[in-house]
Design a protein around this motif. Structure first.
Motif: not given
Length: 193
Positions: A105-106, A135-138, A155-164, A183-184
């Motif tokens: 899944x993505x 973006x989740x990859x799992x 899943x390994x989720x990659x942040x797309x937006x700046x946190x700050x 994520x589990x």
């Protein structure tokens, strides 16, 4: 019977329970430097045919503050002296192929933190952005039951937006720190097989 049900469509509503382990990319920004975890519970709708499908969901995320309930392992800061806390609501859309009981899944996960504590260094004057996307990859495993399916996901989720939020003194492209997450999930679906 089990092999026959694997070839049919799966469609229905369900619950998901997640344990998530977070960290920020290292860019020298004033954010917590260590890993921290949170827990989440959500509602999902799944529609999978023989070869592929999608799911949507709405999730409530919880990481209690120092005076609130903190679940062991699921509401933890793994760096000595680090204390973070937040509550958020997330929406997710995931899709992918299906091969027997395996579902790569993505998709896209978007959220809003409506309460947050110590997600940036208070002395820096930098504020965390309450809106975020990943973006989740799992991979998910769905096992048939008499009422629908149950299974596990990772899943390994990659942040797309700046946190700050962008600092006032920076113009043009700003590449601030981004969230990364493992994520589990345990999930249950009631519906048609």
């Amino acid at each position: 019977m089990c092999l026959c049900s694997l070839a049919l469509a799966q469609q229905g509503f369900g619950l998901s329970f997640q344990g998530r382990f977070n960290y920020f990319t290292d860019t020298g920004e004033p954010v917590p430097p260590g890993w921290f975890s949170d827990g989440a519970i959500g509602l999902t709708y799944k529609s999978y045919r023989w070869g592929a499908g999608f799911e949507t969901g709405l999730t409530w995320v919880y990481k209690g503050g120092p005076q609130e309930v903190r679940l062991p392992l699921l509401n933890n800061d793994f760096r000595q002296g680090q204390i973070t806390a937040y509550k958020a609501v997330e929406g997710a859309f995931r899709f992918g192929p299906r091969w027997k009981v395996f579902y790569p899944r993505t998709g896209l996960v978007g959220g809003y933190r409506y309460q947050q504590l110590n997600l940036s260094d208070p002395q820096s004057g930098r504020l965390p952005n309450p809106w975020y996307a990943t973006l989740p990859l799992g991979l998910s495993i769905e096992l048939p039951t008499s009422f629908g399916t149950t299974g596990f996901s990772a899943y390994y989720e990659i942040g797309l937006t700046n946190h700050l939020k962008r600092p006032a003194n920076i113009s043009g492209a700003y590449e601030g720190t981004k969230l990364r997450r493992l994520t589990f999930e345990i999930h249950v679906m009631w519906g048609r097989l």
